[in-house]
Design a protein around this motif. Structure first.
Motif, PDB file in Angstrom:
ATOM      1  N   ALA A 158       0.857  -1.179   0.000  1.00  0.00           N
ATOM      2  CA  ALA A 158       0.000   0.000   0.000  1.00  0.00           C
ATOM      3  C   ALA A 158       0.895   1.231   0.000  1.00  0.00           C
ATOM      4  CB  ALA A 158      -0.920   0.010   1.221  1.00  0.00           C
ATOM      5  N   LEU A 159       0.443   2.291  -0.654  1.00  0.00           N
ATOM      6  CA  LEU A 159       1.131   3.586  -0.648  1.00  0.00           C
ATOM      7  C   LEU A 159       0.322   4.542   0.207  1.00  0.00           C
ATOM      8  CD1 LEU A 159       2.066   3.943  -4.434  1.00  0.00           C
ATOM      9  CD2 LEU A 159       3.622   3.352  -2.560  1.00  0.00           C
ATOM     10  N   VAL A 160       1.013   5.249   1.115  1.00  0.00           N
ATOM     11  CA  VAL A 160       0.313   6.062   2.108  1.00  0.00           C
ATOM     12  C   VAL A 160       1.018   7.407   2.266  1.00  0.00           C
ATOM     13  CG1 VAL A 160      -0.480   6.178   4.502  1.00  0.00           C
ATOM     14  CG2 VAL A 160      -0.346   3.965   3.351  1.00  0.00           C
ATOM     15  N   GLU A 161       0.209   8.459   2.482  1.00  0.00           N
ATOM     16  CA  GLU A 161       0.747   9.789   2.805  1.00  0.00           C
ATOM     17  C   GLU A 161       0.241  10.211   4.175  1.00  0.00           C
ATOM     18  OE1 GLU A 161       0.431  14.042   3.456  1.00  0.00           O
ATOM     19  OE2 GLU A 161      -1.274  12.742   2.952  1.00  0.00           O
ATOM     20  N   LYS A 162       1.125  10.826   4.963  1.00  0.00           N
ATOM     21  CA  LYS A 162       0.732  11.385   6.261  1.00  0.00           C
ATOM     22  C   LYS A 162       1.567  12.623   6.522  1.00  0.00           C
ATOM     23  CE  LYS A 162       0.579  10.549  11.241  1.00  0.00           C
ATOM     24  NZ  LYS A 162       0.966   9.629  12.344  1.00  0.00           N
ATOM     25  N   GLY A 163       0.914  13.762   6.620  1.00  0.00           N
ATOM     26  CA  GLY A 163       1.610  14.994   6.929  1.00  0.00           C
ATOM     27  C   GLY A 163       2.684  15.379   5.932  1.00  0.00           C
ATOM     28  N   GLY A 164       2.448  15.046   4.661  1.00  0.00           N
ATOM     29  CA  GLY A 164       3.431  15.357   3.631  1.00  0.00           C
ATOM     30  C   GLY A 164       4.551  14.352   3.517  1.00  0.00           C
ATOM     31  N   ARG A 165       4.548  13.304   4.345  1.00  0.00           N
ATOM     32  CA  ARG A 165       5.550  12.242   4.276  1.00  0.00           C
ATOM     33  C   ARG A 165       4.913  11.011   3.638  1.00  0.00           C
ATOM     34  NH1 ARG A 165      10.566  11.401   7.246  1.00  0.00           N
ATOM     35  NH2 ARG A 165      11.639   9.931   5.890  1.00  0.00           N
TER      36      ARG A 165
END
Length: 399
Positions: free
Chosen positions: A301-308
């Motif tokens: 899975a590809l995930v983004e959190k807070g620009g990271r």
């Protein structure tokens, strides 16, 4: 290559072939950090393989997932469904967006080099759907902003034919609810895919007729012998990213993860010219570096959190072909497909573990999920709904 090796490297509906013989003890379930199952009444045998994304304007979360239902031709028929949540905790099933189909197929030629046997005419087949990824692409035309990628594959006599009759499919719509009515597109095919799968008639009775929009194995030498599965999508400022599991079929099957980008502006997902092969995210060596009992990594899975940005990947155990939890890896550079490594070894930023000794993995994450990363878990004592999606209690890294 033996049929056993192909099953290890299914890259798709791995849960469908996972062994259910090793029963999970009830006390292990009770004492684990896992929540109660999400969507407990859905699927005759349960649910698996979640993917979560968000509507920026309303902040509503949407999840696509696999539902294991009754089939006349196979142990289970795998449908794709969607659910929504306004708080990241309570989910409401919205319905089926892609149905499995039972068909009579054959004759199908043998492909002994990948363990696929000859199939007689009139054999019992099922076109299965699994390992979906749902993404909101705000840069696309309004009618194409919601995209659902998944692997569609033919099973015959309850055995998969991933090399010869399998592809990455796509639906696009202006809203998640309208994906059910959107026409399916045969997007990517890989190495050894048979052209006889292009017909809606015998021998394969394809649910998506015609050739693929893109023969992905012919686009780039890096993909030349790839059997593709487990798509994972992410919309970033510079493009629509798609990670795919690749089993490189040669004298010895090699498992790795490739990253593609459809660059903004001008991304047209059905046009090969707008896709670029960014590179490999994981390598065949990465599994054994975690432990000698792992054959590789999959179920991504590809995930983004807070620009990271993060990759979530599942170690695959070589002894019994099962998923064994999830690892979270940080991207050092998404644009160039570089994960954080130290002396060539992937740096694990977070781990998610389910019930020991069982088939569990294929995780999903979002910063607004209550209860942490979602984990797919098989619990044999919960029959008939042994396939489950649970909250792991493990959060994405803070940085």
């Amino acid at each position: 290559m033996t049929a056993r090796i192909v099953r290890i490297l299914l890259l798709g509906v791995v849960a469908l072939t996972a062994s259910l013989s090793a029963l999970s003890r009830a006390d292990e379930v009770a004492n684990s950090k896992l929540s109660q199952p999400l969507l407990p009444g859905v699927g005759a045998r349960g649910v698996f393989d979640p993917s979560v994304t968000e509507v920026p304007e309303t902040r509503r979360l949407w999840m696509s997932y696999s539902s294991f239902d009754g089939s006349l031709h196979s142990q289970s028929g795998v449908n794709l469904r969607i659910a929504s949540s306004d708080d990241g905790e309570t989910w409401r099933d919205v319905g089926v967006v892609q149905e499995f189909t039972d068909v009579e197929v054959g004759p199908l030629a043998a492909a002994s080099d990948v363990g696929e046997l000859y199939v007689e005419a009139g054999s019992r087949g099922t076109w299965q759907n699994g390992t979906s990824t749902l993404v909101y692409d705000q840069h696309a035309p309004r009618a194409q902003r919601w995209k659902l990628f998944w692997q569609q594959a033919l099973w015959v006599n309850d055995v998969p034919r991933y090399a010869s009759y399998s592809w990455i499919a796509l639906k696009m719509a202006d809203s998640p609810g309208n994906l059910a009515h959107a026409p399916p597109i045969k997007l990517f095919t890989g190495y050894l895919t048979r052209t006889t799968g292009e017909s809606a008639a015998a021998p394969a009775v394809s649910p998506i007729s015609g050739p693929a929009a893109i023969q992905l194995d012919k686009k780039d030498p890096q993909l030349g012998a790839c059997m593709f599965g487990q798509p994972a999508a992410l919309s970033a400022p510079d493009g629509l990213y798609l990670a795919l599991d690749c089993a490189w079929l040669g004298t010895r099957a090699l498992l790795h993860t490739v990253l593609l980008r459809c660059t903004y502006p001008g991304c047209v997902v059905t046009d090969a010219a707008t896709w670029k092969v960014v590179g490999r995210l994981t390598e065949p060596r990465d599994g054994p570096q975690l432990g000698e009992h792992y054959v590789g990594l999959g179920g991504t899975a590809l995930v983004e959190k807070g620009g990271r940005y993060y990759l979530i990947a599942t170690p695959i155990a070589s002894t019994d072909n099962r998923y064994d939890g999830c690892n979270v890896y940080r991207f050092e550079d998404l644009t160039h497909g570089e994960l954080e490594r130290r002396r060539g070894k992937l740096v694990v930023a977070q781990t998610v573990r389910g019930i020991p000794g069982t088939h569990h993995g294929a995780c999903a994450a979002h910063s607004r999920l209550v209860g942490g990363i979602l984990l797919s878990q098989i619990v044999s004592t919960a029959a008939p709904r042994v396939m489950q999606i649970r909250r792991s209690g493990v959060e994405l890294p803070r940085d």
